[in-house]
Enzyme design. Sequence first.
Site, mmCIF file in Angstrom:
data_model
loop_
_atom_site.group_PDB
_atom_site.id
_atom_site.type_symbol
_atom_site.label_atom_id
_atom_site.label_comp_id
_atom_site.label_asym_id
_atom_site.label_seq_id
_atom_site.Cartn_x
_atom_site.Cartn_y
_atom_site.Cartn_z
ATOM 1 N N GLY A 55 -0.636 -3.086 6.002
ATOM 2 C CA GLY A 55 -1.700 -4.032 6.341
ATOM 3 C C GLY A 55 -2.252 -3.766 7.728
ATOM 4 O O GLY A 55 -2.439 -2.619 8.124
ATOM 5 N N THR B 169 0.892 -1.140 0.000
ATOM 6 C CA THR B 169 0.000 0.000 0.000
ATOM 7 C C THR B 169 0.935 1.194 0.000
ATOM 8 O O THR B 169 2.148 1.039 0.065
ATOM 9 C CB THR B 169 -0.867 -0.103 1.295
ATOM 10 O OG1 THR B 169 -1.683 -1.265 1.208
ATOM 11 C CG2 THR B 169 -1.746 1.095 1.562
HETATM 12 N N1 GLY Z 1 -5.448 -3.551 1.601
HETATM 13 C C1 GLY Z 1 -4.929 -2.845 2.700
HETATM 14 C C2 GLY Z 1 -5.955 -2.282 3.602
HETATM 15 O O1 GLY Z 1 -6.900 -1.728 3.121
HETATM 16 O O2 GLY Z 1 -5.875 -2.354 4.802
#
Ligand code: GLY
Length: 554
Positions: free
Chosen positions: A457, A365
């Site tokens: 995460g 991310t």
């Molecule tokens: N995919 C990472 C989150 O939205 O926490």
Amino acid sequence: MRHIYTAWLCFALGVNISAASQPPQAAIATAHPVATEAGLEILAAGGNAFDAAVGVSATLAVVEPYSSGIGGGGFWLLHREADSLQVMIDGREKAPLAASRTMYQDAKGKVVPGLSVDGALAAGIPGEPAALVHIAETYGKLPLSRSLAPAIRAARNGFKVTPHYRRMAKFRLKALRTSPAAAEVFLLHNAVPPLGHHIKQPDLANTLQALANQGRAGFYQGKVAKQLLSGVKSAGGIWGVQDFEQYEVMERTPVNGKYRGYRIVSAPPPSSGGVALVTILNILEKYRLKSLTSLQRQHVIVEAMRRAYRDRAEYLGDPDFVDVPVKQLIDKNHAAQWQRSISLKQATPSNSLGQVADTSGGNHTTHFSILDKAGNRVAATLSINYPFGSCFMPPGTGVLLNDEMDDFSAKPGVPNVYGLVGAEANAIAPGKRMLSSMSPTFIEGQQGIAILGTPGGSRIITMVLLAGLGYTEGLDAEAMVRLPRFHHQYLPDKIFYEPEAISDQQRTHLQAMGHELKALQQPYGNMQVVIWDKQANRVSAASDPRGEGKALLH
Ligand code: GLY
């Protein structure tokens, strides 16, 4: 009216009203130097922080393809100085309308490994293109075509492969090889490209150009939409025309909390970030942290994390689908109840807090923080979930699709790709947004304002917590991003930590208190911080040394 509000806010926070009312400089911190430069270019062209956010988001989509993109989504937390408006732009992906609760299970009800992670079926309906158009049209000063120009240029001219790019591509090599269009762009002769190799993305440049020319219709209608839909369909996916017609950006009221005279402004559901962050701080406020030993401090922080993540597991999901009791969860009385269950001497086993499963979170991310000279600010965390998302690219589009569907719980109690399991509130439903941990955050106090966030995460929340606590205790931007990290998320019942965060002696003591610990081999997170010190009238910014980003003042 604004003056009354400002005066009230100053009174409520005990802010010295002689503090600077406009920052002397603008600042941008992002995970990639090319994206930071793109943001500065937009500011220099007369854009505000929101225009810069559009330019940075789109450029990160090009130069950090393993982290975020227009095939994904994100949350943009905005503060508009002129009227003190604070709002979160929710461009989170949605489950396709043809999605179903058991879509990742086989006939026997067993979750099929990889189905929600690799390939077209793993992709939610992208929200980032619609969000960029919305931010530009509603909050920006420049035309979308100007804000997207640096990203289009970067896509055409290419960017250089870095060590981090190579690590990510190696990690996802097998899945990238299954999508010829993705392999063509991101690999060289089907292998990880060497350092310095230029990744050019002419199809992505054309798609971004269509967005620049036509706005939302450039992505969700017409040629690009047709290519996306037919590419997904022929690869076994379930997207339909209606998914694109019905995708809507949501403007949501941020979660607001107070911690020792600081105002915490963070992401509301469908992110769990703001609620968990404020719950943890509410619990910690019950302690005089400065008078605790460092061991006791670590212990109570871990116990507060454990409890907030338990709430997260049980109650958090898409607020448009499930009733999320945000007000109750961030209430000080709720924290007081949790605090009473904490022993200063002994760890609380997570299973003694009741059987609730945890929720998921991606590990790749991106985050950026922006402050402009008018005092407008943006904290944005964007994602395509796993590194390189689903690794699937519909031919001709240049758009790498997310695998955010894995952030749903494929089946209550069954772990996702991160070994985490989910609860009812986060079950798959058509058109629903999957739960997130992304926590773009502002911390506002007497001294000034911090704009922060990170990828990582389910560990995002605890990273923001530790850095935010550090800010309230006087850390500067550089120290906040460097801070060694530790994390507890209720289940698995373990403290995960970077080796510098917990000494051998502390580890022994924590084990004696009943904690299980796991030292992580790799550092984690990639935090980007901007601070406006209103008392000293100084702006500073820092990019996490664990990443390859850059923070610049303007
Ligand atoms: N995919 C990472 C989150 O939205 O926490």
